[in-house]
Design a protein around this motif. Structure first.
Motif, PDB file in Angstrom:
ATOM      1  N   ILE A  13      38.243  30.746  60.338  1.00 52.53           N
ATOM      2  CA  ILE A  13      38.305  30.581  58.886  1.00 52.53           C
ATOM      3  C   ILE A  13      37.105  31.254  58.229  1.00 52.53           C
ATOM      4  CG2 ILE A  13      38.073  28.908  57.015  1.00 52.53           C
ATOM      5  CD1 ILE A  13      39.931  27.086  58.531  1.00 52.53           C
ATOM      6  N   GLU A  14      37.382  32.056  57.233  1.00 57.34           N
ATOM      7  CA  GLU A  14      36.343  32.773  56.495  1.00 57.34           C
ATOM      8  C   GLU A  14      36.407  32.358  55.027  1.00 57.34           C
ATOM      9  OE1 GLU A  14      35.127  37.415  55.371  1.00 57.34           O
ATOM     10  OE2 GLU A  14      36.853  36.988  56.661  1.00 57.34           O
ATOM     11  N   LEU A  15      35.259  32.017  54.473  1.00 48.54           N
ATOM     12  CA  LEU A  15      35.177  31.704  53.049  1.00 48.54           C
ATOM     13  C   LEU A  15      34.723  32.960  52.311  1.00 48.54           C
ATOM     14  CD1 LEU A  15      33.599  28.125  53.014  1.00 48.54           C
ATOM     15  CD2 LEU A  15      35.991  28.821  53.203  1.00 48.54           C
ATOM     16  N   LEU A  16      35.541  33.396  51.370  1.00 50.55           N
ATOM     17  CA  LEU A  16      35.285  34.639  50.641  1.00 50.55           C
ATOM     18  C   LEU A  16      34.431  34.361  49.405  1.00 50.55           C
ATOM     19  CD1 LEU A  16      38.862  36.187  50.967  1.00 50.55           C
ATOM     20  CD2 LEU A  16      36.919  36.398  52.532  1.00 50.55           C
ATOM     21  N   ALA A  17      34.138  35.403  48.649  1.00 50.91           N
ATOM     22  CA  ALA A  17      33.238  35.287  47.491  1.00 50.91           C
ATOM     23  C   ALA A  17      33.769  34.274  46.480  1.00 50.91           C
ATOM     24  CB  ALA A  17      33.071  36.644  46.828  1.00 50.91           C
ATOM     25  N   PRO A  18      32.954  33.290  46.089  1.00 47.17           N
ATOM     26  CA  PRO A  18      33.384  32.292  45.098  1.00 47.17           C
ATOM     27  C   PRO A  18      33.691  32.928  43.748  1.00 47.17           C
ATOM     28  CG  PRO A  18      31.385  31.589  46.230  1.00 47.17           C
ATOM     29  CD  PRO A  18      31.595  33.037  46.581  1.00 47.17           C
ATOM     30  N   ILE A 241      27.007  26.921  43.660  1.00 46.52           N
ATOM     31  CA  ILE A 241      27.953  26.714  44.755  1.00 46.52           C
ATOM     32  C   ILE A 241      27.227  26.842  46.086  1.00 46.52           C
ATOM     33  CG2 ILE A 241      30.034  27.591  45.882  1.00 46.52           C
ATOM     34  CD1 ILE A 241      30.881  28.660  43.134  1.00 46.52           C
ATOM     35  N   ASN A 242      27.376  25.837  46.932  1.00 49.30           N
ATOM     36  CA  ASN A 242      26.775  25.847  48.261  1.00 49.30           C
ATOM     37  C   ASN A 242      27.870  26.101  49.292  1.00 49.30           C
ATOM     38  OD1 ASN A 242      25.685  25.106  50.799  1.00 49.30           O
ATOM     39  ND2 ASN A 242      24.116  23.868  49.778  1.00 49.30           N
ATOM     40  N   ILE A 243      27.897  27.306  49.844  1.00 48.32           N
ATOM     41  CA  ILE A 243      28.935  27.677  50.799  1.00 48.32           C
ATOM     42  C   ILE A 243      28.860  26.817  52.056  1.00 48.32           C
ATOM     43  CG2 ILE A 243      29.793  29.530  52.297  1.00 48.32           C
ATOM     44  CD1 ILE A 243      30.544  29.960  49.441  1.00 48.32           C
ATOM     45  N   ASP A 244      27.644  26.427  52.469  1.00 48.06           N
ATOM     46  CA  ASP A 244      27.499  25.604  53.675  1.00 48.06           C
ATOM     47  C   ASP A 244      28.219  24.267  53.522  1.00 48.06           C
ATOM     48  OD1 ASP A 244      26.014  27.536  54.939  1.00 48.06           O
ATOM     49  OD2 ASP A 244      24.068  26.673  54.382  1.00 48.06           O
ATOM     50  N   THR A 245      28.148  23.691  52.325  1.00 49.06           N
ATOM     51  CA  THR A 245      28.846  22.428  52.070  1.00 49.06           C
ATOM     52  C   THR A 245      30.353  22.611  52.182  1.00 49.06           C
ATOM     53  OG1 THR A 245      27.081  21.695  50.598  1.00 49.06           O
ATOM     54  CG2 THR A 245      29.192  20.568  50.407  1.00 49.06           C
ATOM     55  N   ALA A 246      30.848  23.711  51.633  1.00 50.68           N
ATOM     56  CA  ALA A 246      32.278  23.995  51.724  1.00 50.68           C
ATOM     57  C   ALA A 246      32.713  24.172  53.175  1.00 50.68           C
ATOM     58  CB  ALA A 246      32.609  25.247  50.913  1.00 50.68           C
ATOM     59  N   LYS A 312      29.466  13.018  45.627  1.00 52.20           N
ATOM     60  CA  LYS A 312      28.915  14.310  45.204  1.00 52.20           C
ATOM     61  C   LYS A 312      28.517  15.132  46.414  1.00 52.20           C
ATOM     62  CE  LYS A 312      28.735  14.091  40.611  1.00 52.20           C
ATOM     63  NZ  LYS A 312      29.278  15.115  39.721  1.00 52.20           N
ATOM     64  N   THR A 313      28.979  16.347  46.475  1.00 52.15           N
ATOM     65  CA  THR A 313      28.501  17.257  47.503  1.00 52.15           C
ATOM     66  C   THR A 313      27.307  18.016  46.946  1.00 52.15           C
ATOM     67  OG1 THR A 313      30.042  18.931  46.742  1.00 52.15           O
ATOM     68  CG2 THR A 313      30.771  17.539  48.527  1.00 52.15           C
ATOM     69  N   ASP A 314      26.476  18.484  47.839  1.00 52.07           N
ATOM     70  CA  ASP A 314      25.259  19.193  47.416  1.00 52.07           C
ATOM     71  C   ASP A 314      25.598  20.632  47.057  1.00 52.07           C
ATOM     72  OD1 ASP A 314      22.704  19.956  46.924  1.00 52.07           O
ATOM     73  OD2 ASP A 314      22.169  20.226  49.033  1.00 52.07           O
ATOM     74  N   ILE A 315      26.180  20.813  45.871  1.00 51.89           N
ATOM     75  CA  ILE A 315      26.656  22.134  45.455  1.00 51.89           C
ATOM     76  C   ILE A 315      25.840  22.625  44.278  1.00 51.89           C
ATOM     77  CG2 ILE A 315      28.659  23.386  44.567  1.00 51.89           C
ATOM     78  CD1 ILE A 315      30.409  21.523  46.069  1.00 51.89           C
TER      79      ILE A 315
END
Length: 315
Positions: A13-18, A241-246, A312-315
């Protein structure tokens, strides 16, 4: 229950640009799948004249007959709506119907105030709003009949938006606000190879969806966005936006305990849950065809639900 290839799928799974607009953000999801599965969506089936949706011989609120005249299996997605018949309905769970066959499909009514033939069924531009799908997710774990939950959630949607449909139709609530949503649809484009989406509102991860491939995802991109937008309070405020949290939210979902449930069609069907969220996963021929995840809400006494707890996520 352990699903054999989940670890491999999760690692791909790859998370692309927000993408962000005002207080709403999305993260496109891309999973590197080499599947050769060919599934027909309901929308395409209607467009090609290969799918028929009808009331049962003796009409009943919670069952429709779906006929697949195509030479490929038909996929119906949890929460997607068909309009017409005696009442508008939504599909209760992602279901795969074999080629050249028909079956009775469990549905829920999304138009409480009408029980009279209107027209042949056709594809809707909407799926059930986020809060309805999430409430349905909870209710489905306790009973196979959650019609009252769906009606109650649609009523809450009308109250929130100060709009009353003559027939309490979910579709009309969407139509009332579609102009407000159009700008977001323009801002949130489908990325190359995208087959999933993670949605963030006011800095909180609300949920994510992943589909078999980019083609199926494209058929639901706008519908999923609208299903979250209609429940959101739109503000002129941006959030980091925190990609690590996602990544963690998705990884934790795939590391959940999966419980196999009874399937209605060709699919295999699993519930899953962890500390932060819950959802459903569907597979066909050893491939994930759909996974949906919703952030948890807090239960109150009497099995009623209290809106968003502070997860709440750390975003």
């Amino acid at each position: 229950m352990i699903i054999s290839n989940l670890e491999e799928i999760n690692s791909n799974i790859e998370l692309l640009a927000p993408q962000s607009y005002r207080n709403i953000s999305i993260i496109p999801i891309k999973s590197n799948s080499n599947t050769k599965l060919d599934l027909l969506t309901l929308k395409k089936g209607f467009e090609l004249g290969l799918v028929e949706v009808k009331e049962c011989e003796v009409s009943t609120v919670n069952t429709l007959i779906v006929k697949n005249n195509a030479v490929t299996p038909l996929i119906l997605i949890d929460g997607e709506e068909v309009v017409g018949g005696d009442q508008n309905r939504l599909v209760n769970a992602t279901t795969i119907i074999a080629a050249k066959s028909d079956m009775k499909v469990p549905v829920s009514c999304t138009e409480k105030g009408r029980w009279a033939y209107k027209s042949e069924f056709k594809n809707s531009n909407y799926i059930a709003n986020y809060k309805t799908r999430r409430a349905k997710e909870y209710a489905s774990r306790k009973t196979s009949s959650f019609q009252d939950t769906v009606w109650s959630s649609i009523n809450d949607l009308e109250v929130k938006n100060s709009f009353v449909s003559p027939t309490s139709a979910m579709q009309e609530s969407y139509e009332q606000l579609k102009i407000d949503h159009n700008k977001f649809i323009e801002e949130f484009s489908v990325a190359d190879g995208q087959n999933g989406i993670l949605i963030i509102v006011d800095g909180e991860i609300k949920g994510f969806e992943i589909f078999l491939n980019n083609s199926i995802y494209r058929a639901f991109h706008e519908k999923i966005l609208k299903s979250y937008l209609i429940d959101a309070e739109i503000k002129d405020k941006a959030f980091a936006i925190n990609i690590d949290t996602a990544h963690k939210i998705i990884a934790d979902a795939f590391n959940s305990t999966f419980e196999k449930r009874e399937s209605k069609g060709l699919e295999e069907f699993f519930d899953f849950e962890n500390q932060e969220g819950l959802g459903k996963l569907y597979t066909f021929e050893n491939e994930i065809v759909h996974i949906s995840y919703f952030k948890k809400m807090e239960e109150k006494v009497g099995d009623e639900f209290q809106e968003d707890i502070a997860l709440k996520t750390d975003i």
